[in-house]
Design an enzyme around this catalytic site. Sequence first.
Site, PDB file in Angstrom:
ATOM      1  N   ASP A  11       0.849  -1.199   0.000  1.00  0.00           N
ATOM      2  CA  ASP A  11       0.000   0.000   0.000  1.00  0.00           C
ATOM      3  C   ASP A  11       0.885   1.250   0.000  1.00  0.00           C
ATOM      4  O   ASP A  11       1.662   1.461   0.926  1.00  0.00           O
ATOM      5  CB  ASP A  11      -0.897  -0.050   1.249  1.00  0.00           C
ATOM      6  CG  ASP A  11      -2.032   0.948   1.196  1.00  0.00           C
ATOM      7  OD1 ASP A  11      -3.183   0.554   1.387  1.00  0.00           O
ATOM      8  OD2 ASP A  11      -1.742   2.149   0.978  1.00  0.00           O
ATOM      9  N   ASP A 108      -3.421   2.468  -5.615  1.00  0.00           N
ATOM     10  CA  ASP A 108      -2.318   2.517  -4.650  1.00  0.00           C
ATOM     11  C   ASP A 108      -2.177   1.260  -3.808  1.00  0.00           C
ATOM     12  O   ASP A 108      -1.544   1.305  -2.766  1.00  0.00           O
ATOM     13  CB  ASP A 108      -2.484   3.743  -3.749  1.00  0.00           C
ATOM     14  CG  ASP A 108      -3.740   3.666  -2.906  1.00  0.00           C
ATOM     15  OD1 ASP A 108      -4.620   2.847  -3.221  1.00  0.00           O
ATOM     16  OD2 ASP A 108      -3.843   4.425  -1.929  1.00  0.00           O
ATOM     17  N   GLU A 109      -2.780   0.159  -4.223  1.00  0.00           N
ATOM     18  CA  GLU A 109      -2.579  -1.046  -3.419  1.00  0.00           C
ATOM     19  C   GLU A 109      -2.724  -2.325  -4.230  1.00  0.00           C
ATOM     20  O   GLU A 109      -3.392  -2.359  -5.265  1.00  0.00           O
ATOM     21  CB  GLU A 109      -3.527  -1.067  -2.219  1.00  0.00           C
ATOM     22  CG  GLU A 109      -4.989  -1.015  -2.576  1.00  0.00           C
ATOM     23  CD  GLU A 109      -5.852  -1.106  -1.321  1.00  0.00           C
ATOM     24  OE1 GLU A 109      -5.946  -2.201  -0.745  1.00  0.00           O
ATOM     25  OE2 GLU A 109      -6.424  -0.073  -0.944  1.00  0.00           O
TER      26      GLU A 109
END
Length: 343
Positions: A11, A108-109
């Site tokens: 993350d 974002d992950e």
Amino acid sequence: MDAPRWVLHVDLDQFIAAVEVLRRPELKGQPVVVGGSGDPTQRAVVATASYEAREFGVHSGMPLRTAAKRCPDAVFLPADGPAYEAASAQVMETLREFPVVVEVMGWDEAFVETHTDDPESVAREIQDAVRERTRLACSVGIGDNKLRAKLATGFGKPAGVFRLTEDNWWDVMGDRTTDALWGIGTKTARKLTDLGIHTVKELAAADPYALADRLGPTMGPWFRRLARGADNSPVVGTPYVPRSRSRETTFQQNLTDWDVVRTEIVGLARRVAEDVRSEGRPAVRVGVKVRFAPFRTLTRSVGLPAPTSDVAAIEAGALAALEKFESRRPVRLLGVRAEFETT
DNA sequence: TCTGGGGTCCTAGGACCC
DNA sequence: TCTGGGGTCCTAGGACCC
């Protein structure tokens, strides 16, 4: 011989704000708030706030206006989707260079499945590679399943690594409130409180029939499994197949003229039709969302006569769905959604 | 806290059919 | 026609997540 399976949840830290700081180094260390068109007087919310801005109580999802009140000295920037997409693609590419299965969960992950005796080392290698290639920092959660890996990340931030497994589950999670779990929000937490259930430990020990009764036959028992940290879902590396595509807009001024509403719906329907065409699969259903002022949201939808990617057919479907609304009160938001066939 | 945009999945009621 | 029971589909809404 066979190394054990581990799930890593990678993350990026304050991703969007971090990308902005990279191209404007002078913003480093300053409170940065990204969202909307960058004008804090507009109807829009915070996409990401830098850690410096979070000190002032600014967080994602908060109206920009509120953020400006809490942190008047923050730098407000417009959201630049393509820039974040490019940075994200670089990160995911870096992950895929490892001998692992990668499941992308958003900009974002991502989940990463790996077989190793030393997951912390793999986590550090991933952090180093991502930092080297993109100059972005990430946190990594290590778990014996996806649920635990996902929750572990929060304890590793910023830029750290944390391991959460069956062994330390109760120590770490047992006394936390149920909304600490991934999938329990404020509404469900409140319903659980009504049942006398406050903590993860209490939820894990709750009567499954009472849970099913109050929260539904699927969700009730599922929440109880969540509280035990149980999750046997696989990390899926195959490309994601969308179930629907949609477009929506919140208007800076409410719409009061229904002819304008129709025009806007046609515009949204055209954009959705483009998305449907580029998806390469036909739509079977079209829905319209209307948010009336001040904030009441209703939806109506129609099945299409036949599966289609045709612009005119999707437009006609959207207008037919719009006709199902009776109210002509001022409109704050309009949306159009196309659904694909479920297989 | 005057509350974005893009998604997913579950639930519940009514229609309809046998 | 004072009227059961079960299954499935359609539709709208709700909750949650990034």
